[in-house]
Design a protein around this motif. Structure first.
Motif, PDB file in Angstrom:
ATOM      1  N   ASP A 192       0.801  -1.227   0.000  1.00 47.34           N
ATOM      2  CA  ASP A 192       0.000   0.000   0.000  1.00 47.34           C
ATOM      3  C   ASP A 192       0.829   1.269   0.000  1.00 47.34           C
ATOM      4  O   ASP A 192       0.313   2.350  -0.263  1.00 47.34           O
ATOM      5  CB  ASP A 192      -0.930   0.019   1.224  1.00 47.34           C
ATOM      6  CG  ASP A 192      -2.043  -1.003   1.108  1.00 47.34           C
ATOM      7  OD1 ASP A 192      -2.361  -1.407  -0.030  1.00 47.34           O
ATOM      8  OD2 ASP A 192      -2.587  -1.405   2.155  1.00 47.34           O
ATOM      9  N   GLU A 193       2.104   1.157   0.345  1.00 47.52           N
ATOM     10  CA  GLU A 193       2.941   2.347   0.351  1.00 47.52           C
ATOM     11  C   GLU A 193       4.383   1.969   0.059  1.00 47.52           C
ATOM     12  O   GLU A 193       4.812   0.837   0.293  1.00 47.52           O
ATOM     13  CB  GLU A 193       2.859   3.097   1.683  1.00 47.52           C
ATOM     14  CG  GLU A 193       3.504   2.385   2.851  1.00 47.52           C
ATOM     15  CD  GLU A 193       3.571   3.254   4.103  1.00 47.52           C
ATOM     16  OE1 GLU A 193       2.901   4.296   4.149  1.00 47.52           O
ATOM     17  OE2 GLU A 193       4.311   2.875   5.029  1.00 47.52           O
ATOM     18  N   VAL A 194       5.136   2.935  -0.454  1.00 43.50           N
ATOM     19  CA  VAL A 194       6.566   2.778  -0.709  1.00 43.50           C
ATOM     20  C   VAL A 194       7.267   3.982  -0.103  1.00 43.50           C
ATOM     21  O   VAL A 194       6.930   5.130  -0.419  1.00 43.50           O
ATOM     22  CB  VAL A 194       6.867   2.689  -2.221  1.00 43.50           C
ATOM     23  CG1 VAL A 194       8.375   2.695  -2.470  1.00 43.50           C
ATOM     24  CG2 VAL A 194       6.239   1.450  -2.828  1.00 43.50           C
ATOM     25  N   ILE A 195       8.212   3.722   0.785  1.00 42.34           N
ATOM     26  CA  ILE A 195       8.992   4.783   1.408  1.00 42.34           C
ATOM     27  C   ILE A 195      10.357   4.841   0.732  1.00 42.34           C
ATOM     28  O   ILE A 195      11.035   3.823   0.593  1.00 42.34           O
ATOM     29  CB  ILE A 195       9.170   4.550   2.925  1.00 42.34           C
ATOM     30  CG1 ILE A 195       7.811   4.384   3.612  1.00 42.34           C
ATOM     31  CG2 ILE A 195       9.953   5.705   3.545  1.00 42.34           C
ATOM     32  CD1 ILE A 195       6.917   5.604   3.510  1.00 42.34           C
ATOM     33  N   ILE A 196      10.755   6.041   0.318  1.00 41.40           N
ATOM     34  CA  ILE A 196      12.049   6.261  -0.324  1.00 41.40           C
ATOM     35  C   ILE A 196      12.892   7.131   0.594  1.00 41.40           C
ATOM     36  O   ILE A 196      12.406   8.137   1.130  1.00 41.40           O
ATOM     37  CB  ILE A 196      11.890   6.963  -1.678  1.00 41.40           C
ATOM     38  CG1 ILE A 196      10.877   6.223  -2.550  1.00 41.40           C
ATOM     39  CG2 ILE A 196      13.229   7.066  -2.402  1.00 41.40           C
ATOM     40  CD1 ILE A 196      10.515   6.963  -3.826  1.00 41.40           C
ATOM     41  N   GLU A 209      -5.767   6.083  -7.206  1.00 40.65           N
ATOM     42  CA  GLU A 209      -4.660   6.729  -7.911  1.00 40.65           C
ATOM     43  C   GLU A 209      -3.431   6.757  -7.012  1.00 40.65           C
ATOM     44  O   GLU A 209      -3.549   6.976  -5.804  1.00 40.65           O
ATOM     45  CB  GLU A 209      -5.032   8.160  -8.308  1.00 40.65           C
ATOM     46  CG  GLU A 209      -6.137   8.267  -9.333  1.00 40.65           C
ATOM     47  CD  GLU A 209      -6.421   9.704  -9.714  1.00 40.65           C
ATOM     48  OE1 GLU A 209      -6.393  10.015 -10.911  1.00 40.65           O
ATOM     49  OE2 GLU A 209      -6.660  10.518  -8.803  1.00 40.65           O
ATOM     50  N   PRO A 210      -2.250   6.554  -7.583  1.00 36.55           N
ATOM     51  CA  PRO A 210      -1.028   6.647  -6.784  1.00 36.55           C
ATOM     52  C   PRO A 210      -0.751   8.099  -6.406  1.00 36.55           C
ATOM     53  O   PRO A 210      -0.925   9.012  -7.217  1.00 36.55           O
ATOM     54  CB  PRO A 210       0.051   6.104  -7.724  1.00 36.55           C
ATOM     55  CG  PRO A 210      -0.480   6.360  -9.097  1.00 36.55           C
ATOM     56  CD  PRO A 210      -1.966   6.216  -8.994  1.00 36.55           C
ATOM     57  N   VAL A 211      -0.324   8.311  -5.167  1.00 38.25           N
ATOM     58  CA  VAL A 211      -0.115   9.660  -4.645  1.00 38.25           C
ATOM     59  C   VAL A 211       1.265   9.739  -4.014  1.00 38.25           C
ATOM     60  O   VAL A 211       1.717   8.799  -3.346  1.00 38.25           O
ATOM     61  CB  VAL A 211      -1.200  10.019  -3.607  1.00 38.25           C
ATOM     62  CG1 VAL A 211      -0.899  11.358  -2.956  1.00 38.25           C
ATOM     63  CG2 VAL A 211      -2.577  10.046  -4.259  1.00 38.25           C
ATOM     64  N   ILE A 212       1.938  10.866  -4.191  1.00 35.94           N
ATOM     65  CA  ILE A 212       3.256  11.083  -3.601  1.00 35.94           C
ATOM     66  C   ILE A 212       3.187  12.223  -2.601  1.00 35.94           C
ATOM     67  O   ILE A 212       2.425  13.177  -2.781  1.00 35.94           O
ATOM     68  CB  ILE A 212       4.315  11.379  -4.701  1.00 35.94           C
ATOM     69  CG1 ILE A 212       5.719  11.408  -4.104  1.00 35.94           C
ATOM     70  CG2 ILE A 212       4.013  12.688  -5.417  1.00 35.94           C
ATOM     71  CD1 ILE A 212       6.818  11.480  -5.143  1.00 35.94           C
ATOM     72  N   GLU A 213       3.994  12.118  -1.529  1.00 38.93           N
ATOM     73  CA  GLU A 213       4.088  13.198  -0.555  1.00 38.93           C
ATOM     74  C   GLU A 213       5.490  13.201   0.047  1.00 38.93           C
ATOM     75  O   GLU A 213       6.138  12.160   0.158  1.00 38.93           O
ATOM     76  CB  GLU A 213       3.036  13.048   0.539  1.00 38.93           C
ATOM     77  CG  GLU A 213       3.160  11.777   1.361  1.00 38.93           C
ATOM     78  CD  GLU A 213       2.096  11.681   2.431  1.00 38.93           C
ATOM     79  OE1 GLU A 213       1.634  12.741   2.904  1.00 38.93           O
ATOM     80  OE2 GLU A 213       1.725  10.556   2.808  1.00 38.93           O
ATOM     81  N   ASP A 214       5.939  14.387   0.410  1.00 35.86           N
ATOM     82  CA  ASP A 214       7.210  14.521   1.104  1.00 35.86           C
ATOM     83  C   ASP A 214       6.983  14.282   2.597  1.00 35.86           C
ATOM     84  O   ASP A 214       5.945  14.665   3.141  1.00 35.86           O
ATOM     85  CB  ASP A 214       7.792  15.918   0.872  1.00 35.86           C
ATOM     86  CG  ASP A 214       9.176  16.072   1.470  1.00 35.86           C
ATOM     87  OD1 ASP A 214      10.130  15.545   0.893  1.00 35.86           O
ATOM     88  OD2 ASP A 214       9.284  16.715   2.537  1.00 35.86           O
ATOM     89  N   LEU A 215       7.961  13.642   3.241  1.00 34.84           N
ATOM     90  CA  LEU A 215       7.814  13.299   4.659  1.00 34.84           C
ATOM     91  C   LEU A 215       8.555  14.287   5.557  1.00 34.84           C
ATOM     92  O   LEU A 215       9.180  13.904   6.538  1.00 34.84           O
ATOM     93  CB  LEU A 215       8.323  11.868   4.892  1.00 34.84           C
ATOM     94  CG  LEU A 215       7.528  10.768   4.177  1.00 34.84           C
ATOM     95  CD1 LEU A 215       8.165   9.408   4.415  1.00 34.84           C
ATOM     96  CD2 LEU A 215       6.075  10.771   4.637  1.00 34.84           C
ATOM     97  N   GLY A 216       8.487  15.560   5.200  1.00 36.22           N
ATOM     98  CA  GLY A 216       9.154  16.582   6.003  1.00 36.22           C
ATOM     99  C   GLY A 216      10.660  16.530   5.874  1.00 36.22           C
ATOM    100  O   GLY A 216      11.377  16.889   6.812  1.00 36.22           O
ATOM    101  N   ASP A 255       1.912   6.612  -1.901  1.00 37.03           N
ATOM    102  CA  ASP A 255       0.724   5.922  -1.388  1.00 37.03           C
ATOM    103  C   ASP A 255       0.030   5.207  -2.549  1.00 37.03           C
ATOM    104  O   ASP A 255      -0.437   5.849  -3.494  1.00 37.03           O
ATOM    105  CB  ASP A 255      -0.215   6.947  -0.735  1.00 37.03           C
ATOM    106  CG  ASP A 255      -1.441   6.297  -0.104  1.00 37.03           C
ATOM    107  OD1 ASP A 255      -1.591   5.061  -0.213  1.00 37.03           O
ATOM    108  OD2 ASP A 255      -2.238   7.031   0.508  1.00 37.03           O
ATOM    109  N   LEU A 256      -0.032   3.875  -2.460  1.00 39.66           N
ATOM    110  CA  LEU A 256      -0.632   3.066  -3.515  1.00 39.66           C
ATOM    111  C   LEU A 256      -1.960   2.452  -3.071  1.00 39.66           C
ATOM    112  O   LEU A 256      -2.483   1.567  -3.743  1.00 39.66           O
ATOM    113  CB  LEU A 256       0.334   1.945  -3.933  1.00 39.66           C
ATOM    114  CG  LEU A 256       1.736   2.390  -4.359  1.00 39.66           C
ATOM    115  CD1 LEU A 256       2.607   1.175  -4.639  1.00 39.66           C
ATOM    116  CD2 LEU A 256       1.664   3.291  -5.583  1.00 39.66           C
TER     117      LEU A 256
END
Length: 273
Positions: free
Chosen positions: A28-32, A60-67, A55-56
């Protein structure tokens, strides 16, 4: 360069391309980030340990910055909040760029193996399957003119990012971080120059400016010398803003030789701004 880690069996919904490697995105998610616990771990000091999340779990796939300290860019723009990902979107974190892919699962041979082409015109990588650069419209010639600039373009792109991140760190007073990043970047730049790799003069000048600014902030003869050396290599004089920083430094015998070298660097081509 980096280690790609993919837990579990591959799912063909989405992929990331990193240089010539592709990784299936599962779960469900991929952390880079830089941390070893991330799904995609990249060895880059400009990354935070947990830098970016994809976030999968939704439609729809969504991207966000983790601060993260240096942020995440999507197609050249900073990611603020959450942004929907589309096929061939470019994700830039630190000095690395990944391409988000949505494979055509209706085709049995869905895996793309062509990798990335670094555009010789705009220095931005794009999928080699594209007949032309989607960013500037440049078309590779049959003799490989576009791909011939791959090494130089990749270098210029990396050093441009380096200068941006270092300047931000200096402005924020994170001088130890700036020095750590500059040490690695300058070493790579000077190795490439020594090996005859073509690096645009403007990129060398940007790194020289960062070194000079860092030298002024730390009152370090080492970084002032690095700036002078790179300015001389580029046959370019320091900009007026850099010289203003130099002139504002208090008298210090330890810095006198380095400051003199910096003032004289590229004196035959004095810049005005």
């Amino acid at each position: 360069m980096g280690t790609l880690v993919s837990p579990g069996a591959p799912v063909l919904r989405y992929r990331l391309r990193f240089h010539l490697q592709e990784i299936d995105l599962v779960g469900d998610e991929v952390i880079i980030g830089r941390g070893s616990v991330c799904n995609v771990t990249l060895d880059d000091p400009m990354l935070s340990r947990r830098n970016t999340r994809i976030d999968l779990s939704g439609e729809e796939p969504v991207i966000e910055d983790l601060g993260s300290r240096n942020g995440t860019q999507l197609n050249g723009r900073p990611v603020k909040g959450r942004a929907v990902l589309k096929d061939a979107d470019r994700i830039r974190i630190g000095t690395q760029e990944l391409v988000f892919l949505i494979p055509d699962v209706s085709k049995s041979n869905h895996r793309t193996t062509c990798g990335l082409t670094f555009c010789a015109a705009c220095a931005i990588p794009y999928p080699s399957s594209s007949p032309q650069c989607p960013h500037c419209g440049a078309v590779p010639t049959e003799d490989g003119a576009a791909s011939a600039g791959r090494e130089a373009a990749s270098s210029g792109w990396t050093f441009h990012l380096l200068s941006q991140v270092v300047e931000r760190a200096i402005d924020q007073g994170r001088l130890a971080d700036a020095e750590r990043m500059m040490s690695r970047g300058v070493s790579e730049l000077e190795d490439q120059l020594h090996e005859g790799v073509e690096v645009e003069r403007t990129r060398v000048v940007r790194v020289a400016e960062c070194a000079a600014r860092l030298g002024c902030s730390l009152r370090s003869p080492r970084w002032l010398d690095v700036g002078a050396r790179l300015y001389t290599r580029a046959e370019e004089a320091p900009a007026a803003e850099v010289l203003a920083l130099v002139d504002a430094l208090p008298t210090d015998p330890r810095l006198s030789d380095a400051l003199a070298a910096l003032r004289q660097a590229g004196s035959g081509s004095r810049r005005t701004g």
